[in-house]
Design a protein around this motif. Structure first.
Motif, PDB file in Angstrom:
ATOM      1  N   HIS A   1      -6.899   5.860  12.934  1.00 38.93           N
ATOM      2  CA  HIS A   1      -7.905   5.292  12.046  1.00 38.93           C
ATOM      3  C   HIS A   1      -9.294   5.883  12.278  1.00 38.93           C
ATOM      4  O   HIS A   1     -10.257   5.469  11.623  1.00 38.93           O
ATOM      5  CB  HIS A   1      -7.940   3.766  12.236  1.00 38.93           C
TER       6      HIS A   1
ATOM      7  N   SER B   1     -11.781  10.380   0.652  1.00 44.32           N
ATOM      8  CA  SER B   1     -10.651  10.103  -0.224  1.00 44.32           C
ATOM      9  C   SER B   1     -11.125   9.452  -1.511  1.00 44.32           C
ATOM     10  O   SER B   1     -12.318   9.185  -1.704  1.00 44.32           O
ATOM     11  CB  SER B   1      -9.647   9.201   0.501  1.00 44.32           C
TER      12      SER B   1
ATOM     13  N   ALA C   1      -8.737  11.904   9.880  1.00 44.41           N
ATOM     14  CA  ALA C   1      -8.802  10.955   8.770  1.00 44.41           C
ATOM     15  C   ALA C   1      -7.618  10.004   8.785  1.00 44.41           C
ATOM     16  O   ALA C   1      -6.538  10.333   9.258  1.00 44.41           O
ATOM     17  CB  ALA C   1      -8.842  11.709   7.436  1.00 44.41           C
ATOM     18  N   TRP C   2      -7.864   8.842   8.241  1.00 43.56           N
ATOM     19  CA  TRP C   2      -6.800   7.892   7.906  1.00 43.56           C
ATOM     20  C   TRP C   2      -6.206   8.258   6.549  1.00 43.56           C
ATOM     21  O   TRP C   2      -5.019   8.106   6.314  1.00 43.56           O
ATOM     22  CB  TRP C   2      -7.377   6.482   7.881  1.00 43.56           C
ATOM     23  N   ASP C   3      -7.061   8.769   5.657  1.00 44.50           N
ATOM     24  CA  ASP C   3      -6.638   9.231   4.334  1.00 44.50           C
ATOM     25  C   ASP C   3      -7.579  10.341   3.903  1.00 44.50           C
ATOM     26  O   ASP C   3      -8.738  10.396   4.329  1.00 44.50           O
ATOM     27  CB  ASP C   3      -6.668   8.074   3.327  1.00 44.50           C
TER      28      ASP C   3
ATOM     29  N   SER D   1     -15.431   3.084  12.960  1.00 46.74           N
ATOM     30  CA  SER D   1     -14.210   2.906  12.172  1.00 46.74           C
ATOM     31  C   SER D   1     -13.520   1.585  12.448  1.00 46.74           C
ATOM     32  O   SER D   1     -12.582   1.220  11.724  1.00 46.74           O
ATOM     33  CB  SER D   1     -13.234   4.050  12.464  1.00 46.74           C
TER      34      SER D   1
ATOM     35  N   ASP E   1     -13.364   7.296   4.648  1.00 48.16           N
ATOM     36  CA  ASP E   1     -12.362   8.343   4.487  1.00 48.16           C
ATOM     37  C   ASP E   1     -12.831   9.274   3.378  1.00 48.16           C
ATOM     38  O   ASP E   1     -13.461   8.832   2.402  1.00 48.16           O
ATOM     39  CB  ASP E   1     -11.002   7.755   4.113  1.00 48.16           C
TER      40      ASP E   1
ATOM     41  N   LYS F   1     -12.380   8.324  11.872  1.00 44.52           N
ATOM     42  CA  LYS F   1     -12.863   9.023  10.676  1.00 44.52           C
ATOM     43  C   LYS F   1     -13.996   9.948  11.104  1.00 44.52           C
ATOM     44  O   LYS F   1     -15.156   9.535  11.182  1.00 44.52           O
ATOM     45  CB  LYS F   1     -13.322   8.015   9.625  1.00 44.52           C
TER      46      LYS F   1
END
Length: 737
Positions: free
Chosen positions: A143, A162, A54-56, A404, A160, A145
């Protein structure tokens, strides 16, 4: 990168993809209500492992709204812990980008959050493995995902897991369920995610395992044992599970479980999937630009329609490819859907300005009227707008690409990306891809796919954007005005949105330009001389008693302990501002900040501290008036006043590069003569950024050189010096002009 001919697209490993693997089923989730709900169903069926890149990520994300009452938690973190408690064989791997401090306020708190993976190793569940991925160049990010279940299923796309991502396909302005974990509402959000199984899922597992190992997580046996097994051993569908009232979900008689979400109908079956990556050059690993080449090949192969949904449009190579197709008399219609604004104020005045610049270039080449660029408009939102976060391209209703990578420079060569692409070679496959495209376009027009199909040809040819009398979602032409003043102030977009890791040579070429090459000799001599001087000091430090006085690495490590304290950032910024007001040279303060923290965090903190110090000094000068500044500057006040009042932002940028007056004094003067505050802060940010990055390279090289003399540390030191010298020369040149 080379464009292919206008022949039909082919997926070629080593050119525009990494591998082509078979998927037994392919599914698409449109928007967060579908993705997070289907992801939860997949997670609940996991038996051996869950792997998330994940990026976030946010542990308090509500995956389904409202709760379905099936006995399983609805929040991500609680769900993962429940699964670990009930399944003694299950292991969970979470790989998260080790993000920049600029995103700290948007992320789950590191110190006060409830995420089970943020706890100390001894308090974390022993089968919950977590790693922050910093195995990437300066300014780059992880980056990709991905969410992979037992090697049998793999999710990949733009989502993400998130906060601020959940939304329904209706994108209502007043959707009460669209709120973050604190209960605060946020604007509508649109994104897409693809689900594959079979060999394609196994390949994505291999990609994750390689990334995990490269980030320092080792080689987990469960990942490698599954990744090395035949795909049919992990992805054969079997009986459905029996789910009890207490959330038990066990496989009867040890049979393999089909983890495909029961409510997600496959889009296609038995479909080859191309996996394209972006990987920057790092630590001896060559760069990979498959995602970029796939974009270029798709654009070049299009005959009728290129349909794009993306967050950005700042990629030089992609825009050049689109421009080439627009110049051809017989070419495809290009339909692009972007957000009205890509983010907050800073993005609006950087990425959005670059987008406006490139859109103007495209429109200038659109002599045949085949370019249509829209943004989704929801009048009830007022000043807010729907965020288009998808990274989708469909060509001729035959090629579907989702992943992504944004249409930005950094997604082409700096960030780590992963995209999936499929080619519909049958009438049935092309019909499904067309149905998906029409479904998406109809969503933006507040109609249905069947109604759109009946009027699609007229709609596209007449550039209609929907009935303005409707209160729902509609499309409006995106025609951003390009302020000439702002356009002049924004530097080369490659400095804001780089397409490769920063290097002294590359930054020098961008900043200084080819026209200044005759002066490279004296800059090189100056750099070599400074390096020799520092090498002498380093030798004295390393091999004489001077080194016993103080150990820089130990001091740096002790100072870096501040990064583990919640007070580290505010204390550092406060000291930075106060020291600047006390007339301590800002160069020294930047050097200290970049030595205390890691290079990228230190550079960002130093840049933020410089802007805050500039603002504080400006306000003091504004209230004390020109008399105080005159006291310090004497006869130079008139000259500086004249320079500052001439050209606003551009002058501030030059004066930040070339220290005509001390940093603190310049701040006082700008406030005293009432330079436009906005221009002053923007000029400070733009002018200080390259110098701060050069100082970060220099300080990192200095610390490493004092600790161990090797070519990497010497290159960092030399790079910082050369960039600083180049910036100083450029500033002097501009100042004379």
């Amino acid at each position: 990168m080379k464009l292919s001919s206008t022949n039909a697209l082919s997926l070629v490993p080593g050119r525009n993809c990494w591998r082509v693997e078979q998927a037994r089923r392919v599914g698409i989730c449109v928007d967060g209500e579908c993705y997070f709900g289907m992801l939860r169903q997949s997670l609940i069926k996991a038996q051996r492992f869950i792997a998330i890149a994940a990026w976030d990520i946010h542990s308090q994300l509500e995956l389904v709204r409202p709760a379905p009452g099936d006995g399983w938690p609805t929040r991500l973190g609680a769900l993962l812990l429940r699964l670990l408690e009930l399944r003694p064989e299950l292991e969970i791997f979470i790989l998260l980008w080790d993000y920049a401090p600029i995103y700290a306020l948007e992320r789950e708190p590191l110190f006060f959050g409830d995420a089970p993976w943020q706890r100390d190793a001894e308090q974390r569940h022993p089968r919950l493995h977590f790693i922050l991925d910093d195995a990437h160049p300066l300014l780059a990010s992880q980056h990709q995902k991905l969410a992979i279940i037992d090697g049998a299923l793999a999710w990949c796309g733009g989502f993400d897991i998130s906060q601020w991502r959940w939304d329904t396909e209706a994108h209502l302005a007043d959707e009460p369920r669209r709120c973050d974990p604190d209960g605060d509402p946020y604007p509508p959000f649109h994104d897409l995610q693809m689900l594959v199984d079979g060999d394609a899922a196994m390949a994505l597992l291999e990609l994750f395992a390689e990334r995990w190992e490269r980030a320092g997580g080792g080689a987990p046996p469960v990942l490698h044992s599954v990744a090395g097994a035949p795909a049919e051993m992990t992805s054969q569908p079997a009986v459905e599970r029996r789910t009890g009232s207490e959330g038990s979900d066990e496989a009867p008689n040890n049979e393999t479980i089909d983890a495909w979400p029961a409510q997600l109908k496959p889009l296609l079956r038995d479909q080859p999937i191309g996996i394209a990556r972006t990987l920057p050059a790092f630590n001896g690993r060559p760069e990979v630009r498959e995602s970029e080449q796939l974009y270029l090949d798709m654009i070049a192969s299009a005959r009728e329609l290129i349909y794009i949904e993306n967050q950005y449009l700042t990629s030089r190579s992609v825009v050049a490819a689109l421009q080439q197709r627009l110049q051809q008399p017989e070419g495809p219609l290009i339909l692009i859907i972007l957000p009205r604004e890509t983010g907050h104020w800073l993005e609006q005045h950087t990425m959005d300005l670059i987008r406006a610049r490139l859109l103007k270039t495209l429109r200038d080449q659109d002599q045949y009227g085949r370019l249509q660029v829209y943004y989704p408009d929801l009048p009830a939102l007022g000043d807010e707008c729907l965020m288009v976060h998808a990274k989708l391209m469909i060509v001729d209703d035959r090629v579907l690409r989702l992943g992504s990578s944004n249409l930005s420079n950094r997604s082409m060569g700096l960030d780590s990306e992963c995209d999936l692409c499929l080619i519909g070679d049958t009438e049935a496959a092309r019909a499904e891809i067309q149905r998906l495209r029409r479904r998406l376009l109809a969503m933006f027009l507040s109609t249905d796919a069947d109604s759109l199909a009946a009027i699609e040809a007229d709609w596209l040819s007449q550039h209609k954007t929907g009935n303005d009398a409707r209160e729902g979602l509609r499309l409006r032409p995106l025609a951003p005005s390009l302020d000439p003043e702002w356009d002049r102030q924004i530097p080369d977009e490659r400095l804001i949105d780089p397409d490769r890791p920063l290097s002294p040579d590359w930054v020098g070429d961008v900043v200084v330009g080819d026209e200044h090459q005759p002066h490279a000799r004296w800059r090189a001599l100056l750099g070599v001389g400074l390096v020799c001087l520092f090498l002498v000091f380093a030798a004295l430090w390393r091999w004489t008693s001077v080194g016993d006085w103080i150990e820089p690495r130990q001091l740096a490590e002790a100072a870096r302990a501040l990064t583990h304290s919640v007070w580290g950032l505010p204390v550092t910024l406060a000291v930075f501002v106060l020291a600047s007001l006390a007339a301590i040279p800002v160069t020294l303060l930047i050097l200290v900040a970049t030595l205390m923290f890691a290079p990228l965090p230190g550079a960002l903190i130093a840049l933020l501290g410089s802007c805050l110090a500039a603002a504080a000094g400006y306000q003091i000068g504004h209230f004390t008036g020109a008399a105080a500044a005159e006291k310090y500057l004497g006869g130079r006040l008139g000259d500086l006043r004249q320079r500052l009042s001439k050209r606003g932002i551009s002058t501030i940028v030059v004066l930040r590069i070339v220290p005509v007056a001390p940093f603190a004094i310049l701040n006082l003067l700008a406030g005293a003569i009432q330079v436009r505050f906005r221009d002053y802060l923007i000029g400070t940010l733009i002018g200080m950024a390259p110098a701060v990055m050069a100082m970060a390279l220099f300080s990192q090289g200095l610390v490493e050189l004092l600790g161990r003399a090797d070519m990497r540390s010497l290159a960092l030191l030399l790079g910082g010096i050369l960039i600083g010298a180049g910036l100083f020369w450029l500033g002097r040149h501009l100042l004379r002009k």
